[in-house]
Design a protein around this motif. Structure first.
Motif, short mmCIF file in Angstrom:
data_model
loop_
_atom_site.label_atom_id
_atom_site.label_comp_id
_atom_site.label_asym_id
_atom_site.label_seq_id
_atom_site.Cartn_x
_atom_site.Cartn_y
_atom_site.Cartn_z
N ILE A 95 0.85 -1.19 0.00
CA ILE A 95 0.00 0.00 0.00
C ILE A 95 0.89 1.24 0.00
O ILE A 95 2.05 1.20 0.39
N ARG A 96 0.29 2.33 -0.45
CA ARG A 96 1.00 3.61 -0.52
C ARG A 96 0.15 4.65 0.20
O ARG A 96 -1.03 4.82 -0.13
N ILE A 97 0.74 5.30 1.19
CA ILE A 97 0.00 6.31 1.94
C ILE A 97 0.81 7.59 1.99
O ILE A 97 2.04 7.57 2.04
N THR A 98 0.11 8.71 1.97
CA THR A 98 0.74 10.03 2.06
C THR A 98 0.07 10.79 3.19
O THR A 98 -1.15 10.77 3.33
N TYR A 99 0.87 11.50 3.99
CA TYR A 99 0.37 12.11 5.21
C TYR A 99 1.25 13.30 5.56
O TYR A 99 2.39 13.42 5.09
N ASP A 100 0.74 14.18 6.39
CA ASP A 100 1.53 15.31 6.88
C ASP A 100 2.58 14.79 7.86
O ASP A 100 2.27 14.03 8.78
N SER A 101 3.84 15.21 7.67
CA SER A 101 4.90 14.71 8.53
C SER A 101 6.15 15.57 8.40
O SER A 101 6.35 16.23 7.37
N ASP A 102 6.97 15.56 9.46
CA ASP A 102 8.24 16.27 9.36
C ASP A 102 9.39 15.33 9.05
O ASP A 102 10.40 15.74 8.50
N GLN A 103 9.30 14.03 9.39
CA GLN A 103 10.33 13.07 9.03
C GLN A 103 9.79 11.65 9.22
O GLN A 103 8.88 11.42 10.02
N PRO A 104 10.35 10.70 8.50
CA PRO A 104 9.87 9.32 8.58
C PRO A 104 10.30 8.63 9.88
O PRO A 104 11.39 8.87 10.40
N MET A 105 9.42 7.76 10.36
CA MET A 105 9.72 6.96 11.54
C MET A 105 9.05 5.60 11.39
O MET A 105 7.97 5.49 10.83
N ILE A 106 9.72 4.57 11.86
CA ILE A 106 9.14 3.23 11.89
C ILE A 106 8.82 2.87 13.34
O ILE A 106 9.73 2.79 14.16
N PRO A 107 7.55 2.63 13.68
CA PRO A 107 7.25 2.25 15.06
C PRO A 107 7.52 0.77 15.25
O PRO A 107 6.63 -0.07 15.18
N ILE A 108 8.76 0.45 15.50
CA ILE A 108 9.16 -0.95 15.57
C ILE A 108 8.71 -1.62 16.85
O ILE A 108 8.64 -2.85 16.93
N ARG A 109 8.38 -0.85 17.87
CA ARG A 109 8.05 -1.44 19.17
C ARG A 109 6.89 -2.42 19.12
O ARG A 109 6.99 -3.52 19.65
N PRO A 110 5.77 -2.08 18.47
CA PRO A 110 4.68 -3.06 18.43
C PRO A 110 5.02 -4.31 17.62
O PRO A 110 4.42 -5.36 17.82
N THR A 111 5.98 -4.21 16.71
CA THR A 111 6.37 -5.37 15.91
C THR A 111 6.93 -6.49 16.77
O THR A 111 6.88 -7.66 16.40
N ALA A 112 7.45 -6.14 17.93
CA ALA A 112 8.04 -7.14 18.82
C ALA A 112 7.02 -8.17 19.29
O ALA A 112 7.40 -9.26 19.74
#
Length: 565
Positions: free
Chosen positions: A225-242
């Protein structure tokens, strides 16, 4: 946590020659997978673009195998993002164009003993190159507001936020998602852990977007999927992936922007080239990255390639494929339905979404694969198909996602590819990326020079050799020997040459420099490698002069033996 930073968690298959597929090839792209079908995340591949209009676009690959009714994919997002479908083929081509390559050329130094009945064996040779090779409405139900909903590609999606006033917002959304049929608690998992992890993002002002397959779709229709959103920099929320992560899960990221991207809260890793097996094209590369990441506490990225986006021109979609699409699109009015399908199948039949498109147009009861084998042979199946409607669907669902990815790469001047591996205990910090214009380009093509140290007393295959690496180090090899440094062996040097902390300017700070340990291990090994014709050890590992010192000693001894008594 800033509201306008994207937090993502997703999974996909990482195509590296050293990574074997799981025996149970089930992976769920998202924070949480079906509670009734145990699955683990295998790897993640993401494209981030920091756009000029202060938005971020993320293209996220998903892989899942299992019953469609059990697929659920949930991730935190800022606001209400624009949602589109993308293509696995785009990721495949992008990765092939940027994979690390470890090659070597071979030259001959001196002259080896000739094989008279086979011709000369002392000519320089070259080893073959090898490579590692939105619409919707708002409403509230069960403590949750539905901000948007819709269908894109094979997915239904909703964007939700918890009602204000709830103290345990994680509990609210987990209860709502479960009641709506999303299995968000993995097998053996604790619902409280899931609630706590999601709640942390929601309390930071983010929303949740949840995907599931539309009715009738199966595992063959899972697409990025491709999503576009308002943001100042990219981040990956890796914590829930655990919650459901495999050990040493690969995370591969392409970051598009004005300059080279850096992981500002993770370490930057520079690999020890001595540990790369140059003889087989670096097939142990992934194992070296795993070891390097572990040495850095599990939180470090290798910059695998960094350079101008023009390097990726004509990579995602080729010029002739654009021409084929234009020719088919403009000729649709002159072709019958069977001709349109036959022509499009030849050109785009293996692209993401094509088979699902055909299945939607042909009547129920028609075997799609048999039909595609000969569209002109089954007039019953094509009788009610509108050629123009099929072409419109082909463009929207199959071709345009590829074009959009190519144009996304071209929209920013610079592309950085980063890679790491993480295990669940290491997923306690969300990787955050920014840009540093002071850093140099990084090539993904690495070339060493193998020098065969010939002498007239030995055949070429009996001669030792030395590998001159890009970092100036030299690894000596006995004739026919395998690569001498293996991970896990006693005395093996560190996997990192350097560990750095990078910021948005300057060269960064050296956190760990393993040069001394690497040089000591190299010197110890090189001293064990014999020299041509005499078997003497080499004393100076960074120079081949000891070879000729040994040969001179050998010649002197021969002269002394010839003197009369």
């Amino acid at each position: 946590m800033s509201r306008n930073r994207l937090c993502l968690s997703f999974a996909s298959v990482l195509v590296l020659s050293s990574v074997a597929p799981l025996e149970r090839a089930q992976a769920c792209g998202g924070l949480f997978c079906s509670a009734s079908a145990p699955v683990n995340q295998a790897a993640e591949r993401i494209i981030f673009s920091k756009n000029a209009d202060q938005t971020v676009t993320a293209v996220v690959q998903i892989q899942y195998q299992g019953p469609s009714e059990e697929f659920a994919w949930v991730l935190p997002v800022p606001g209400i993002p624009d949602v589109n479908v993308s293509s696995d083929l785009a990721f495949t081509r992008l990765q092939q164009a940027s994979n690390p390559q470890y090659n070597f050329t071979t030259v001959v130094e001196g002259r080896c003993k000739r094989v008279r009945d086979r011709g000369s064996s002392d000519s320089a040779g070259s080893a073959p190159d090898s490579a590692f090779g939105g619409a919707g409405g708002a409403g509230g139900d069960g403590g949750v507001n539905v901000l948007a909903s819709g269908t894109v590609g094979p997915y239904d999606f909703v964007v939700i936020e918890p009602d204000a006033g709830y103290e345990e917002v994680g509990d609210v959304v987990v209860e709502w998602l479960t009641s709506e049929g999303y299995d968000v608690v993995p097998p053996g998992g604790d619902p409280d852990d899931v609630s706590r992890l999601l709640g942390g993002y929601l309390q930071g002002g983010m929303n949740l977007i949840a995907f599931r397959l539309t009715k009738g779709n199966d595992n063959g229709t899972i697409r990025p999927i491709r999503i576009t959103y308002d943001s100042d920099q990219p981040m990956i929320p890796i914590r829930p992936t655990a919650v459901a992560a495999n050990d040493d899960m690969g995370v591969m990221v392409w970051v598009l922007g004005e300059s080279r991207a850096v992981p500002v809260n993770y370490k930057a890793l520079e690999l020890n080239q001595v540990l790369i097996n140059w003889l087989n094209g670096g097939r142990n590369y992934n194992q070296v990255v795993i070891a390097a990441a572990n040495e850095a506490g599990g939180q470090g990225f290798v910059s695998e390639r960094a350079g101008p986006s023009t390097d990726y021109d004509n990579v995602i979609i080729l010029d002739f494929e654009r021409d084929d699409w234009e020719a088919l699109r403009t000729s649709a009015g002159a072709l019958s339905a069977s001709e349109v399908i036959a022509e499009s199948s030849l050109r785009f039949g293996r692209w993401d979404g094509y088979r699902a498109l055909v299945a939607r147009f042909v009547p129920d009861g028609i075997d799609v694969d048999e039909f595609l084998a000969c569209p002109r042979c089954n007039s019953e199946a094509t009788e009610g198909i509108d050629p123009q409607a099929f072409i419109d669907g082909l463009g929207e669902e199959v071709v345009e996602p590829m074009i959009a990815t190519q144009e996304l790469l071209a929209s920013r001047p610079y592309v950085t590819r980063l890679y790491t591996t993480l295990s669940a205990p290491e997923m306690d910090l969300d990787p955050l990326f920014d840009f540093n214009p002071d850093l140099p380009n990084v090539s993904n093509v690495h070339t060493a020079r193998q020098v065969i140290e010939c002498h007239r007393s030995v055949y070429r295959w009996e001669a030792p050799s030395r590998f001159e690496l890009e970092d100036g180090r030299v690894v000596r090899l006995d004739p026919g020997a395998s690569w001498p440094f293996l991970l896990g062996d006693e005395g093996a040097p560190p996997a990192n040459a350097l560990v750095l902390a990078l910021t948005t300017s300057g060269p960064g700070t050296v956190v760990q420099d393993n040069s001394e340990a690497i040089d000591q291990a190299l010197q110890k090994h090189n001293a064990t490698v014999g020299s041509p014709g005499c078997g003497c050890g080499v004393v100076t590992p960074r120079s081949h002069m000891a070879t000729w010192g040994c040969l001179a000693l050998f010649a002197l001894l021969r002269r002394r033996r010839r003197r009369p008594a």
